[in-house]
Scaffold this motif. Structure first.
Motif, mmCIF file in Angstrom:
data_model
loop_
_atom_site.group_PDB
_atom_site.id
_atom_site.type_symbol
_atom_site.label_atom_id
_atom_site.label_comp_id
_atom_site.label_asym_id
_atom_site.label_seq_id
_atom_site.Cartn_x
_atom_site.Cartn_y
_atom_site.Cartn_z
ATOM 1 N N ALA A 90 24.018 -36.024 7.274
ATOM 2 C CA ALA A 90 23.425 -34.797 6.748
ATOM 3 C C ALA A 90 23.686 -33.616 7.682
ATOM 4 O O ALA A 90 24.006 -32.499 7.238
ATOM 5 N N GLU A 91 23.571 -33.851 8.977
ATOM 6 C CA GLU A 91 23.790 -32.769 9.939
ATOM 7 C C GLU A 91 25.258 -32.322 9.950
ATOM 8 O O GLU A 91 25.560 -31.123 10.020
ATOM 9 N N LEU A 92 26.168 -33.293 9.853
ATOM 10 C CA LEU A 92 27.584 -32.950 9.820
ATOM 11 C C LEU A 92 27.913 -32.155 8.560
ATOM 12 O O LEU A 92 28.652 -31.158 8.606
ATOM 13 N N ALA A 93 27.339 -32.565 7.431
ATOM 14 C CA ALA A 93 27.581 -31.848 6.178
ATOM 15 C C ALA A 93 27.077 -30.413 6.273
ATOM 16 O O ALA A 93 27.734 -29.470 5.807
ATOM 17 N N THR A 94 25.925 -30.243 6.887
ATOM 18 C CA THR A 94 25.359 -28.893 7.033
ATOM 19 C C THR A 94 26.266 -28.031 7.909
ATOM 20 O O THR A 94 26.537 -26.865 7.596
ATOM 21 N N ARG A 95 26.735 -28.610 9.020
ATOM 22 C CA ARG A 95 27.621 -27.853 9.908
ATOM 23 C C ARG A 95 28.921 -27.455 9.207
ATOM 24 O O ARG A 95 29.446 -26.345 9.386
ATOM 25 N N ALA A 96 29.459 -28.391 8.405
ATOM 26 C CA ALA A 96 30.750 -28.148 7.769
ATOM 27 C C ALA A 96 30.633 -27.299 6.511
ATOM 28 O O ALA A 96 31.639 -26.776 6.018
ATOM 29 N N GLY A 97 29.427 -27.186 5.960
ATOM 30 C CA GLY A 97 29.238 -26.408 4.750
ATOM 31 C C GLY A 97 29.717 -27.128 3.505
ATOM 32 O O GLY A 97 30.162 -26.495 2.538
ATOM 33 N N ILE A 98 29.648 -28.469 3.513
ATOM 34 C CA ILE A 98 30.053 -29.265 2.359
ATOM 35 C C ILE A 98 28.905 -30.176 1.962
ATOM 36 O O ILE A 98 27.882 -30.251 2.641
ATOM 37 N N GLY A 99 29.063 -30.898 0.871
ATOM 38 C CA GLY A 99 28.003 -31.775 0.398
ATOM 39 C C GLY A 99 27.901 -33.046 1.218
ATOM 40 O O GLY A 99 28.912 -33.579 1.697
ATOM 41 N N VAL A 100 26.688 -33.561 1.347
ATOM 42 C CA VAL A 100 26.496 -34.780 2.114
ATOM 43 C C VAL A 100 27.171 -35.964 1.435
ATOM 44 O O VAL A 100 27.655 -36.886 2.090
ATOM 45 N N ARG A 101 27.244 -35.953 0.090
ATOM 46 C CA ARG A 101 27.907 -37.054 -0.610
ATOM 47 C C ARG A 101 29.397 -37.093 -0.275
ATOM 48 O O ARG A 101 30.006 -38.166 -0.190
ATOM 49 N N THR A 102 29.984 -35.900 -0.057
ATOM 50 C CA THR A 102 31.397 -35.848 0.310
ATOM 51 C C THR A 102 31.635 -36.558 1.636
ATOM 52 O O THR A 102 32.574 -37.356 1.789
ATOM 53 N N ARG B 113 33.747 -41.596 11.169
ATOM 54 C CA ARG B 113 32.516 -42.228 11.656
ATOM 55 C C ARG B 113 32.476 -42.221 13.178
ATOM 56 O O ARG B 113 31.459 -41.928 13.797
ATOM 57 N N GLY B 114 33.624 -42.517 13.812
ATOM 58 C CA GLY B 114 33.653 -42.562 15.267
ATOM 59 C C GLY B 114 33.384 -41.209 15.902
ATOM 60 O O GLY B 114 32.590 -41.093 16.845
ATOM 61 N N HIS B 115 34.039 -40.165 15.394
ATOM 62 C CA HIS B 115 33.814 -38.830 15.940
ATOM 63 C C HIS B 115 32.370 -38.366 15.688
ATOM 64 O O HIS B 115 31.770 -37.719 16.550
ATOM 65 N N ARG B 116 31.840 -38.687 14.526
ATOM 66 C CA ARG B 116 30.470 -38.247 14.208
ATOM 67 C C ARG B 116 29.451 -38.915 15.128
ATOM 68 O O ARG B 116 28.544 -38.262 15.671
ATOM 69 N N LEU B 117 29.625 -40.236 15.309
ATOM 70 C CA LEU B 117 28.704 -40.944 16.195
ATOM 71 C C LEU B 117 28.837 -40.452 17.630
ATOM 72 O O LEU B 117 27.848 -40.315 18.354
ATOM 73 N N ALA B 118 30.090 -40.184 18.060
ATOM 74 C CA ALA B 118 30.286 -39.680 19.422
ATOM 75 C C ALA B 118 29.623 -38.327 19.609
ATOM 76 O O ALA B 118 29.142 -37.993 20.702
ATOM 77 N N ALA B 119 29.579 -37.535 18.519
ATOM 78 C CA ALA B 119 28.935 -36.217 18.593
ATOM 79 C C ALA B 119 27.428 -36.304 18.421
ATOM 80 O O ALA B 119 26.725 -35.294 18.579
ATOM 81 N N GLY B 120 26.910 -37.483 18.086
ATOM 82 C CA GLY B 120 25.461 -37.649 17.923
ATOM 83 C C GLY B 120 24.926 -36.987 16.673
ATOM 84 O O GLY B 120 23.788 -36.502 16.661
ATOM 85 N N LEU B 121 25.721 -36.977 15.593
ATOM 86 C CA LEU B 121 25.327 -36.307 14.359
ATOM 87 C C LEU B 121 25.069 -37.311 13.254
ATOM 88 O O LEU B 121 25.744 -38.355 13.170
ATOM 89 N N THR B 122 24.103 -36.998 12.401
ATOM 90 C CA THR B 122 23.932 -37.764 11.172
ATOM 91 C C THR B 122 24.887 -37.208 10.129
ATOM 92 O O THR B 122 25.464 -36.122 10.280
ATOM 93 N N ALA C 219 33.670 -28.695 12.394
ATOM 94 C CA ALA C 219 32.257 -29.034 12.613
ATOM 95 C C ALA C 219 32.094 -30.058 13.729
ATOM 96 O O ALA C 219 31.098 -30.053 14.449
ATOM 97 N N LEU C 220 33.098 -30.939 13.884
ATOM 98 C CA LEU C 220 33.043 -31.953 14.943
ATOM 99 C C LEU C 220 33.537 -31.427 16.285
ATOM 100 O O LEU C 220 33.453 -32.122 17.293
ATOM 101 N N GLY C 221 34.058 -30.192 16.303
ATOM 102 C CA GLY C 221 34.541 -29.606 17.551
ATOM 103 C C GLY C 221 35.844 -30.200 18.031
ATOM 104 O O GLY C 221 36.124 -30.206 19.243
#
Length: 853
Positions: free
Chosen positions: A33-45, A22-31, A68-70
């Motif tokens: 859904a956007e993180l799931a799309t970048r990583a190529g996995i399901g949003v539920r995961t 959660r911390g890395h995702r928020l720091a990257a400014g991603l939702t 995906a988080l760089g």
């Protein structure tokens, strides 16, 4: 702090994988859904890992997330290693998070309301709907992205909080969220663990839940709201989205863009423009990035900018932010034609959210699904059915406001329609309105308008499917029919309403004429022929004459109906007379008269003879001019056409003035006034009053002339007839000068000069009238040298004027100032050639010259 610093903060202080993710995702400014799309996995995961529901996720999943988080170096190693650290299970359920990710976000504290401009009435009405007894239990705020739905919902929530003892809260629907999760969060924000407990907790007390952005998961939103309403009778729900939820009992409230100044207000002053909410919002946001308010030179650009932005608050805020670098004229030049590409959501314009952990500053989350204004419109456009899209493409041909009748003609709706795209225009307009694509302003018939951004997007779509030429041709024919219906009302009691109707459609008339002149010149000719009177009233005689001449000369109109070409030719002649070029169009007027007589068109013959009478007067053919006027009176009397009888009496009165028979002229004008009252023609009545004021002046009754003239000016101002307005102003100015009322005459001079050197009907150009007034004032004050200079200017100006009486008056003044025999000779010549007879006051002035030593 850079992103790596922010990530290290999360890495060093928290070792659990959910917290790290959660911390890395928020720091990257991603939702999520956007993180799931970048990583190529399901949003539920992603959601399960963040919530600790996945006790030992696969290493491949964690590696994909880290990439995906760089993440790199120590931060990546720590993140991957956290996969092996057990996630502690709290005995209490984890509070739902509100971070804009897929799923629902965490609102336990209502964020502060943002400042709203221009929504005060909406807030009051919505609060009333949600707190009344009985209350409206489901209200949907619908509209385009960036129109301010969420901000309005927050303002309503804050305003209603004191009247809702059960509390106020909100949830944000995310992409991929399911009904169970939304229901769980909806209960949690009111302190209940599950939905069944929510009704017990509220215990019948009214409460308000805001469900934001339902378009992200419409099916989930519908089911959620339905179950909430069924389980909790005291709960009111305020929904925001691109389209209604579609449940029974739903009250749909379209959120319209802010009012922007219409085109005729572009030159208004700062205080007048500030009354429009779109302008007020722009200037308020501009004040945040530059210290100085808009200058006078920037005000027209300000009005055009907010209108081009469609009054959309977010677009206005983003444009105002660019005012840090550019002034408003530069903004208009640079972005005025590119509003569709203006970014609607960015770091400067994000969706407000609720943050339970930090009730202070409002948490904001990028809504990157919509990048530009074009994307916002496109999303709503795609909600339409194919037939509704086709209808919108046709309606986009209108450049300004339009009526239901015009929409139906454009859509070809009706029992005899051959090319119908929709069968129910009212249902279509209602659909466009609820999606925020249509704006409704005012209470008159011409109250519908597409936002500029919507219209431009629809025109792009029209061109893309190859319909642009056909749609523009249809639009020109619709406008031509509107003008044909309106033109007969440009006389009589309906004159003002008819002129305003055409004023409302001025932009569409111009575009229809321009397109039809190229693609369908016969339609263009029909349209232009019906505009003659409107062009005259609005001072567009030169441009109108040019249009008619161009269309008549087009070989493609050579086979048009002879009567149509006759009306167009007559329009050329009438408009030419307005700017002193009537003599050039005498052949056109004679040809029109012949065509009307051949066709047995009485109305056309009367009009042609009336125009000929005016033209012949201007060329000095007074006997034939009088004969044409007498023929009009006889023909109109025979056919009982009261208005044409009025026109003839007015024209014949002028011939009485020409020969010095002022008593007969006064009787004819009294008859004209009586007839004009019978047929309800306010304009003809005003013209009769104007001529009566002129007769009073020529008789030496200057006070009567001034009073009558000023009453006439008030009537002509309401009618909008600039040519005759200047003519009467000249009468008033000359009467004041003759009466020695210097201050008032000087004020009239200033007003005449502000009007410019344009000829008024039946008078010399305004500069000549001003010279005549100046000379009269100088002569009254005993300064003959100055008077002579002014009268000489008036003589030169009136030499080619239509009304030789002005020239006679100027020559009398010049003779009285100089006692020059050559001037007296020229005066005798003009009177002999034109048939004018000097009036008693003029004879007295000349006798005084001959007695002068």
């Amino acid at each position: 702090m850079n992103p790596e610093d922010d990530r290290s903060r999360w890495s060093s202080g928290r070792t659990g994988l959910p917290d790290l993710l959660r911390g890395h995702r928020l720091a990257a400014g991603l939702t999520q859904a956007e993180l799931a799309t970048r990583a190529g996995i399901g949003v539920r995961t992603v959601r399960d890992v963040e919530r600790g529901r996945s006790s030992r996720p696969q290493r491949t999943t964690i590696e994909l997330l880290a990439t995906a988080l760089g993440l790199a170096g120590a931060a990546r190693s720590t993140f991957v290693a956290a996969r092996h650290v057990p996630t502690p299970r709290s005995p209490e359920p984890e509070p739902p998070s509100y971070d804009g990710s897929a799923g629902v976000v965490r609102p336990a504290v209502l964020p502060p309301a943002v400042e709203l401009i221009g929504r005060e009435r909406d807030v009051v009405e919505l609060v009333g709907m949600l707190t009344s007894d009985p209350a409206v239990r489901l209200v949907s705020l619908v509209g385009l992205a960036g129109v301010g739905k969420t901000a309005l919902a927050l303002a309503v929530a804050h305003a209603a909080a004191g009247r809702l003892p059960g509390g106020v809260a909100g949830v944000l629907v995310g992409e991929g969220s399911d009904v169970a999760e939304v229901l769980a969060v909806s209960a949690a924000v009111f302190g209940a663990a599950r939905l069944p407990e929510l009704a017990t907790r509220l215990d019948g007390q009214p409460a308000l839940l805001i469900v934001d952005a339902v378009e992200r998961a419409p099916g989930t939103a519908v089911e959620t709201v339905h179950r909430l309403a069924s389980a909790v009778p005291s709960l009111r729900v305020l929904v925001t989205g691109r389209h209604p939820v579609g449940l029974r009992g739903e009250r749909v409230r379209p959120v319209a863009p802010l009012d922007a100044p219409p085109p005729d207000r572009d030159d208004a002053d700062s205080a007048s423009l500030a009354r429009y909410p779109a302008v007020a919002l722009f200037t308020a946001r501009l004040a945040l990035v530059r210290p100085n308010p808009p200058t006078a030179a920037e005000l027209p650009a300000l009005a055009r900018l907010v209108r081009r932005l469609g009054g959309l608050p977010l677009a206005i805020e983003l444009m105002a932010a660019r005012g840090r670098i550019l002034d408003l004229n530069e903004l208009l030049d640079r972005y005025g034609d590119r509003v569709l590409d203006l970014a609607t959501f960015s770091g400067a314009g994000e969706r407000p959210g609720w943050n339970a952990a930090d009730p202070g500053p409002v948490q904001r989350t990028p809504a990157t699904a919509v990048e530009t204004l074009r994307d916002a419109v496109a999303t709503s456009y795609l909600l339409l059915t194919p037939k509704e899209r086709a209808a919108l493409r046709r309606l986009a041909a209108f450049s300004n406001r339009w009526s239901v009748k015009l929409a139906e003609e454009m859509l070809d709706v009706g029992p005899d329609a051959a090319d119908t795209v929709v069968t129910d225009s009212v249902a279509l307009l209602d659909r466009l309105l609820e999606l925020g694509l249509l704006s409704v302003r005012g209470a008159g018939p011409f109250r519908f308008r597409l936002l500029d951004a919507v219209r431009e997007f629809a025109v792009e779509q029209t061109a893309g499917v190859g319909e642009l030429t056909a749609v523009r041709r249809r639009h020109a024919r619709v406008i031509a029919r509107l003008v044909a219906r309106t033109a007969p009302n440009l006389v009589g009691s309906d004159l003002i309403a008819a002129v305003h109707r055409l004023d409302n459609m001025g932009g569409d008339i111009s575009s229809a004429l321009a397109h039809a002149a190229v693609d369908d010149p016969v339609t263009a000719l029909r349209l232009a022929a019906g505009l003659t009177r409107w062009w005259r009233f609005r001072g567009r005689d030169v441009a109108g004459r040019r249009w008619l001449r161009r269309l008549l000369a087009d070989p493609r109109t050579a086979d048009a109906a002879p009567v149509l070409r006759a009306w167009a030719g007559l329009g050329v002649a009438r408009l030419a007379a307005e700017h002193g070029a009537g003599a050039e169009e005498l052949p056109a007027a004679r040809a029109a008269l012949g065509a009307f007589r051949s066709a047995g068109d009485v109305a056309g013959e009367l009009e042609a003879r009336t125009v000929l009478s005016a033209l012949l007067t201007g060329t000095g053919d007074h006997d034939e001019a009088r004969g044409q006027a007498e023929a009009v009176l006889a023909l109109a009397t025979r056919h009982g056409r009261t208005r044409d009888m009025t026109v003839a009496q007015n024209n014949l009165a002028w011939h009485g003035i020409r020969v010095g028979d002022l008593a007969t002229a006064r009787r004819r004008l009294a008859a004209a006034d009586r007839l004009a009252a019978q047929c309800g023609d306010r304009r003809l009545r005003a013209l009769a009053m104007a001529n009566l004021a002129e007769v009073a002046r020529l008789e030496g009754r200057y006070g009567v002339a001034v009073d009558q003239g000023r009453r006439t000016l008030a009537a002509l101002t309401a009618l909008g007839d600039p040519g005759h307005h200047r003519r009467v102003l000249g009468t008033v100015g000359l009467a004041l000068a003759r009466d020695g009322r210097v201050v008032e005459a000087t004020e009239v001079l200033a007003e005449l000069r502000r009007g410019g050197p344009v000829a008024g009907l039946g008078r010399m150009p305004a500069d000549g009238i001003c010279a005549l007034i100046e000379g009269t004032l100088a002569l009254h004050q005993g300064d003959r040298d100055l008077a002579a200079e002014w009268f000489a200017v008036a003589v030169e100006s009136g030499a080619n004027g239509q009304d030789r009486r002005d020239l006679v008056e100027a020559l009398v003044g010049l003779a009285a100032s100089t006692a020059d025999p050559a001037v007296l000779d020229r005066l005798r010549e003009v009177c002999r050639d034109s048939g004018f007879r000097l009036l008693p006051p003029e004879m007295e002035s000349l006798e005084a010259v001959t007695r002068r030593p």
